[in-house]
Design a protein around this motif. Sequence first.
Motif, PDB file in Angstrom:
ATOM      1  N   ARG A 109      31.202  40.128  49.258  1.00 56.69           N
ATOM      2  CA  ARG A 109      31.770  39.483  48.078  1.00 56.69           C
ATOM      3  C   ARG A 109      32.984  40.262  47.599  1.00 56.69           C
ATOM      4  N   TYR A 110      34.050  39.529  47.287  1.00 54.95           N
ATOM      5  CA  TYR A 110      35.300  40.120  46.846  1.00 54.95           C
ATOM      6  C   TYR A 110      35.721  39.531  45.500  1.00 54.95           C
ATOM      7  N   ARG A 111      36.379  40.332  44.688  1.00 53.19           N
ATOM      8  CA  ARG A 111      36.922  39.851  43.425  1.00 53.19           C
ATOM      9  C   ARG A 111      38.375  39.425  43.631  1.00 53.19           C
ATOM     10  N   PRO A 112      38.752  38.218  43.216  1.00 50.98           N
ATOM     11  CA  PRO A 112      40.125  37.764  43.427  1.00 50.98           C
ATOM     12  C   PRO A 112      41.108  38.369  42.431  1.00 50.98           C
ATOM     13  N   VAL A 113      42.268  38.760  42.936  1.00 49.80           N
ATOM     14  CA  VAL A 113      43.379  39.252  42.128  1.00 49.80           C
ATOM     15  C   VAL A 113      44.632  38.494  42.547  1.00 49.80           C
ATOM     16  N   MET A 114      45.341  37.936  41.577  1.00 53.07           N
ATOM     17  CA  MET A 114      46.565  37.200  41.847  1.00 53.07           C
ATOM     18  C   MET A 114      47.721  38.175  42.087  1.00 53.07           C
ATOM     19  N   VAL A 115      48.557  37.860  43.073  1.00 56.27           N
ATOM     20  CA  VAL A 115      49.725  38.670  43.408  1.00 56.27           C
ATOM     21  C   VAL A 115      50.978  37.818  43.222  1.00 56.27           C
ATOM     22  N   VAL A 131      43.177  28.001  31.908  1.00 54.74           N
ATOM     23  CA  VAL A 131      42.387  28.024  30.676  1.00 54.74           C
ATOM     24  C   VAL A 131      42.449  26.673  29.974  1.00 54.74           C
ATOM     25  N   ARG A 132      43.621  26.077  29.938  1.00 52.30           N
ATOM     26  CA  ARG A 132      43.787  24.786  29.254  1.00 52.30           C
ATOM     27  C   ARG A 132      42.983  23.686  29.912  1.00 52.30           C
ATOM     28  N   PHE A 133      42.954  23.639  31.247  1.00 55.35           N
ATOM     29  CA  PHE A 133      42.370  22.496  31.935  1.00 55.35           C
ATOM     30  C   PHE A 133      41.001  22.755  32.555  1.00 55.35           C
ATOM     31  N   THR A 134      40.590  24.026  32.680  1.00 52.60           N
ATOM     32  CA  THR A 134      39.250  24.292  33.216  1.00 52.60           C
ATOM     33  C   THR A 134      38.425  25.178  32.299  1.00 52.60           C
ATOM     34  N   GLY A 135      39.046  25.758  31.274  1.00 55.78           N
ATOM     35  CA  GLY A 135      38.305  26.600  30.351  1.00 55.78           C
ATOM     36  C   GLY A 135      38.255  28.063  30.728  1.00 55.78           C
ATOM     37  N   GLY A 136      38.816  28.426  31.882  1.00 56.83           N
ATOM     38  CA  GLY A 136      38.797  29.825  32.296  1.00 56.83           C
ATOM     39  C   GLY A 136      39.548  30.006  33.598  1.00 56.83           C
ATOM     40  N   SER A 137      39.638  31.259  34.035  1.00 53.71           N
ATOM     41  CA  SER A 137      40.381  31.575  35.249  1.00 53.71           C
ATOM     42  C   SER A 137      39.534  32.402  36.195  1.00 53.71           C
ATOM     43  N   PRO A 138      39.578  32.113  37.510  1.00 56.47           N
ATOM     44  CA  PRO A 138      38.843  32.945  38.468  1.00 56.47           C
ATOM     45  C   PRO A 138      39.395  34.361  38.552  1.00 56.47           C
ATOM     46  N   PHE A 139      40.598  34.592  37.989  1.00 55.23           N
ATOM     47  CA  PHE A 139      41.194  35.919  37.969  1.00 55.23           C
ATOM     48  C   PHE A 139      40.883  36.675  36.673  1.00 55.23           C
ATOM     49  N   GLY A 140      40.161  36.031  35.756  1.00 55.20           N
ATOM     50  CA  GLY A 140      39.876  36.662  34.484  1.00 55.20           C
ATOM     51  C   GLY A 140      41.134  36.778  33.640  1.00 55.20           C
ATOM     52  N   HIS A 141      41.139  37.762  32.728  1.00 54.13           N
ATOM     53  CA  HIS A 141      42.265  37.925  31.818  1.00 54.13           C
ATOM     54  C   HIS A 141      43.331  38.884  32.342  1.00 54.13           C
ATOM     55  N   SER A 142      42.989  39.651  33.386  1.00 56.30           N
ATOM     56  CA  SER A 142      43.932  40.694  33.807  1.00 56.30           C
ATOM     57  C   SER A 142      44.001  40.885  35.322  1.00 56.30           C
ATOM     58  N   GLY A 143      43.449  39.964  36.093  1.00 52.07           N
ATOM     59  CA  GLY A 143      43.433  40.113  37.550  1.00 52.07           C
ATOM     60  C   GLY A 143      44.756  39.732  38.174  1.00 52.07           C
ATOM     61  N   CYS A 144      45.797  40.520  37.889  1.00 51.77           N
ATOM     62  CA  CYS A 144      47.153  40.198  38.323  1.00 51.77           C
ATOM     63  C   CYS A 144      47.861  41.467  38.779  1.00 51.77           C
TER      64      CYS A 144
END
Length: 205
Positions: A109-115, A131-144
């Motif tokens: 299992r891996y945690r996704p981080v946006m690049v 957040v607007r259209f799904t209520g959240g992000s698979p990257f969380g608030h800081s996975g960038c």
Amino acid sequence: MPEKQRLTPTVYVSVDIEADGPIPGPYSMVSLGAVTAGWHDADGFRRADGKQGFYRELRPISEQWDPQALAVSGLDRTALLRDGTDPAAAMRAFTDWVERLRTGPDGRRYRPVMVGYPAPYDWLFLSWYLVRFTGGSPFGHSGCLDVKTLYAARAGVPLASVGKRSMARGLLPDLPHTHHALDDAREQAVLFANVWEWDGVSRSG
């Protein structure tokens, strides 16, 4: 160095978006491209081949748009209004795609981080839309992760001085920058992997 068992395995996801203005809400994301850029765990970093990709063109969400900004992508607003994917459907599909990446090629299992390069603009639109259209992000608030910042740290230079033309030879991908979101996400993934693997010294000529 942290103990191996405490490291969080990470899958890096290269994301590029095209938009018709500077900020989401008043303006719209018009396309979204993403590819797997690599995996990182206690055994080190492994780059991906860029074949695992996601792409959608989105229906605009407002009447406000900047023709010059839209022209960058080459997309037609009339066509987007008629044929673009509903933003909520696009964001759900993207989230499902990212969630599948949590299971790596090794079954772990891996945690996704946006690049991104640079990441702030793409992250702004992507995070807002998720957040607007799904209520959240698979990257969380800081996975960038911003590749421009990564390069500055590797090269030991001020961030304000970094541009692709100033980067060390051999780091830039031999791929075109087309402003098609999927093409640019693939180019960006290679740049990220090159910078990540660069030692900042021996290839700095």
